[in-house]
Design a protein around this motif. Structure first.
Motif, short mmCIF file in Angstrom:
data_model
loop_
_atom_site.label_atom_id
_atom_site.label_comp_id
_atom_site.label_asym_id
_atom_site.label_seq_id
_atom_site.Cartn_x
_atom_site.Cartn_y
_atom_site.Cartn_z
N ILE A 136 0.84 -1.21 0.00
CA ILE A 136 0.00 0.00 0.00
C ILE A 136 0.88 1.26 0.00
CG2 ILE A 136 -1.72 1.29 1.35
CD1 ILE A 136 -2.79 -1.56 2.19
N ARG A 137 1.95 1.21 0.79
CA ARG A 137 2.89 2.36 0.79
C ARG A 137 3.51 2.55 -0.60
NH1 ARG A 137 6.69 2.84 5.86
NH2 ARG A 137 7.87 3.67 4.13
N ALA A 138 3.82 1.43 -1.25
CA ALA A 138 4.42 1.51 -2.58
C ALA A 138 3.41 2.08 -3.58
CB ALA A 138 4.91 0.13 -3.02
N LEU A 139 2.16 1.63 -3.50
CA LEU A 139 1.13 2.11 -4.43
C LEU A 139 0.83 3.59 -4.23
CD1 LEU A 139 -1.32 -0.93 -4.38
CD2 LEU A 139 0.21 -0.24 -6.24
N ARG A 140 1.04 4.05 -3.03
CA ARG A 140 0.81 5.48 -2.74
C ARG A 140 1.69 6.36 -3.64
NH1 ARG A 140 1.48 8.00 3.31
NH2 ARG A 140 1.04 10.15 2.74
N LEU A 141 2.81 5.81 -4.07
CA LEU A 141 3.74 6.58 -4.91
C LEU A 141 3.10 6.96 -6.25
CD1 LEU A 141 7.04 4.59 -4.23
CD2 LEU A 141 6.23 6.66 -3.08
N VAL A 142 2.13 6.16 -6.72
CA VAL A 142 1.46 6.51 -7.97
C VAL A 142 0.02 6.95 -7.74
CG1 VAL A 142 2.88 5.07 -9.49
CG2 VAL A 142 0.83 4.09 -8.43
N GLY A 143 -0.39 6.97 -6.49
CA GLY A 143 -1.75 7.43 -6.17
C GLY A 143 -2.69 6.27 -5.92
N ILE A 144 -3.49 6.39 -4.88
CA ILE A 144 -4.47 5.35 -4.53
C ILE A 144 -5.85 5.96 -4.69
CG2 ILE A 144 -5.39 4.06 -2.55
CD1 ILE A 144 -2.47 3.52 -1.75
N ASN A 145 -6.73 5.26 -5.42
CA ASN A 145 -8.06 5.81 -5.68
C ASN A 145 -9.05 5.46 -4.57
OD1 ASN A 145 -7.06 6.72 -8.13
ND2 ASN A 145 -7.49 4.73 -9.09
N ARG A 146 -8.86 4.27 -3.98
CA ARG A 146 -9.85 3.83 -2.98
C ARG A 146 -9.19 2.89 -1.97
NH1 ARG A 146 -14.11 -0.59 -3.21
NH2 ARG A 146 -15.45 -0.02 -1.46
N VAL A 147 -9.51 3.06 -0.70
CA VAL A 147 -9.08 2.12 0.35
C VAL A 147 -10.31 1.78 1.17
CG1 VAL A 147 -7.35 1.67 2.14
CG2 VAL A 147 -7.20 3.75 0.77
N GLY A 195 -2.27 7.18 2.76
CA GLY A 195 -2.36 8.63 2.58
C GLY A 195 -3.77 9.02 2.16
N LYS A 196 -4.72 8.18 2.51
CA LYS A 196 -6.13 8.41 2.14
C LYS A 196 -6.99 7.75 3.20
CE LYS A 196 -8.95 7.79 -1.98
NZ LYS A 196 -8.94 9.16 -2.47
N GLU A 197 -8.02 8.42 3.64
CA GLU A 197 -8.85 7.87 4.71
C GLU A 197 -9.63 6.65 4.23
OE1 GLU A 197 -11.38 10.74 6.54
OE2 GLU A 197 -11.79 9.44 8.26
N VAL A 214 -10.99 -7.54 5.86
CA VAL A 214 -10.89 -7.62 4.40
C VAL A 214 -10.55 -6.22 3.91
CG1 VAL A 214 -12.09 -8.20 2.26
CG2 VAL A 214 -12.63 -9.44 4.37
N ILE A 215 -9.44 -6.14 3.17
CA ILE A 215 -8.95 -4.84 2.71
C ILE A 215 -9.04 -4.79 1.19
CG2 ILE A 215 -6.85 -3.42 2.52
CD1 ILE A 215 -5.95 -4.81 5.15
N ILE A 216 -9.53 -3.68 0.67
CA ILE A 216 -9.51 -3.48 -0.78
C ILE A 216 -8.80 -2.16 -1.07
CG2 ILE A 216 -10.93 -3.02 -2.84
CD1 ILE A 216 -12.90 -5.07 -1.76
N VAL A 217 -7.83 -2.23 -1.96
CA VAL A 217 -7.12 -1.01 -2.36
C VAL A 217 -7.13 -0.95 -3.88
CG1 VAL A 217 -4.89 0.19 -2.34
CG2 VAL A 217 -5.63 -1.08 -0.33
N GLU A 218 -7.54 0.19 -4.42
CA GLU A 218 -7.55 0.34 -5.87
C GLU A 218 -6.59 1.46 -6.27
OE1 GLU A 218 -12.23 -1.03 -6.18
OE2 GLU A 218 -11.66 0.98 -6.84
N SER A 219 -5.71 1.10 -7.21
CA SER A 219 -4.73 2.07 -7.69
C SER A 219 -4.48 1.75 -9.15
CB SER A 219 -3.44 1.92 -6.88
OG SER A 219 -2.32 1.98 -7.69
N VAL A 220 -3.91 2.70 -9.88
CA VAL A 220 -3.64 2.48 -11.30
C VAL A 220 -2.64 1.34 -11.48
CG1 VAL A 220 -1.87 4.29 -11.37
CG2 VAL A 220 -3.07 3.68 -13.45
N ALA A 221 -1.77 1.14 -10.49
CA ALA A 221 -0.74 0.10 -10.64
C ALA A 221 -1.24 -1.29 -10.23
CB ALA A 221 0.49 0.47 -9.82
N SER A 222 -2.09 -1.37 -9.24
CA SER A 222 -2.57 -2.68 -8.76
C SER A 222 -3.92 -2.53 -8.09
CB SER A 222 -1.63 -3.27 -7.68
OG SER A 222 -0.31 -3.27 -8.07
N LYS A 223 -4.63 -3.66 -8.06
CA LYS A 223 -5.80 -3.73 -7.20
C LYS A 223 -5.49 -4.81 -6.16
CE LYS A 223 -10.65 -4.50 -6.80
NZ LYS A 223 -11.87 -5.07 -7.26
N LEU A 224 -5.62 -4.48 -4.90
CA LEU A 224 -5.35 -5.45 -3.84
C LEU A 224 -6.65 -5.87 -3.18
CD1 LEU A 224 -2.47 -3.66 -1.86
CD2 LEU A 224 -2.23 -5.10 -3.87
N GLU A 225 -6.77 -7.16 -2.92
CA GLU A 225 -7.84 -7.66 -2.06
C GLU A 225 -7.17 -8.56 -1.07
OE1 GLU A 225 -11.38 -8.04 -5.39
OE2 GLU A 225 -11.41 -9.34 -3.59
#
Ligand SMILES: NC(=O)c1ccc[n+]([C@@H]2O[C@H](COP(=O)([O-])OP(=O)(O)OC[C@H]3O[C@@H](n4cnc5c(N)ncnc54)[C@H](O)[C@@H]3O)[C@@H](O)[C@H]2O)c1
Length: 264
Positions: A136-147, A195-197, A214-225
């Protein structure tokens, strides 16, 4: 082997007890030099396990901080972070925060950050009862759309009485850590790493004995579940065993010397 680190612990409950056990067996290269708890008998119980007896304190933070310490671990409550965090950092002592929910108070976080900057101390928030903060910290470098975080626990752990799975809360992390101060610290760690609530859902499920996140993170580089199914600590069912292991692993890294470091 490098010199032993010196650690003080505020809050002598479930997590502290696992840290002390880890120090006893040499899993952490450290001496526990001081313990503090509003119920000092809880410290006595832990002190008994240790060969070199630590000093015990109830509320006198100034005396507690007179010890020469490399790390103070807060394993007490969000209130303890607010009460003692500044003083620890002002003495140039590194602060390990378990009650991470406190750090979602932007004003407190900025104050602590400024003191740490001045004194050279660090504030560490271990990954705790979840997984994936490295990515998640790494994805923050390109921006995270949703957590988003969904936490499912037995009703008793959440102070609820329900006969079927029930959503107790749906909303932002900042409010979640106020409503469930002892249950969703992970929402804070997640939000700070991203870096996003985080959007949080808290569910009481009478059919489970586990603490599940259960964590979901959406970013241009990856989607994590990421799904983490945790066994509760026998001493405190609201706390997952993994949370204690996570802080032990952090202290092990900080107090030892690893030739090969795996993970960021
Ligand atoms: N980051 C995470 O993933 C994560 C996971 C689990 C628990 N936690 C948090 O870590 C903290 C410790 O968890 P635990 O399971 O060991 O709790 P616990 O209830 O077993 O122990 C906490 C101890 O701290 C003491 N205490 C509380 N407020 C205090 C204060 N102001 N000054 C001194 N002592 C104080 C209590 O008397 C108690 O003995 C809690 O805030 C919990 O919510 C974080």
């Amino acid at each position: 082997m490098s010199a032993k680190a010196r650690i003080g612990i505020i809050g002598c409950g479930a997590i502290a007890s696992e840290i002390v056990k880890a120090a006893v067996v040499g899993m952490i290269n450290a001496d526990i030099v001081a313990l503090m708890d509003i119920y000092p008998e809880k410290c006595e119980r832990l002190a008994k396990m240790l060969e070199k007896k630590p000093e015990i304190y109830q509320t006198d933070i100034d005396e507690f901080l007179k010890h020469d310490m490399d790390y103070v671990v807060e394993a007490a409550s969000q209130e303890a972070v607010r009460e003692y965090g500044e003083k620890v950092l002002r003495r140039g002592i590194n602060l390990v925060v378990l009650s991470v929910g406190a750090l979602l108070d932007a004003e407190l976080l900025e104050r602590l950050r400024a003191i740490a900057r001045d004194t050279g101390a660090h504030i560490y928030a271990p990954t705790g009862a979840i997984a994936g903060l490295d990515a998640i910290r790494a994805l923050r470098l390109v921006g995270i759309n949703r957590v988003a975080l969904r936490t499912i626990k037995p009703p008793k752990s959440l102070g609820a009485k329900v006969s079927e799975p029930t959503v107790l809360y749906r909303g932002p992390a900042r409010e979640a850590v106020k409503r469930f101060p002892f249950n969703v610290n992970v929402a804070a760690a997640l939000s700070l790493a991203a870096g996003k609530e985080a959007e949080v859902e808290v569910i009481a499920d009478p059919n489970t004995t586990k603490n599940t996140h259960v964590i979901i993170v959406e970013s241009v580089a990856s989607k994590l579940e990421i799904k983490i199914e945790n066994t509760p600590s026998p001493e405190n069912p609201r706390t997952s065993w993994l949370a204690a292991l996570s802080v032990i692993e952090l202290l092990r890294r900080l107090t030892g010397r690893e030739e090969v470091v795996i993970g960021s």
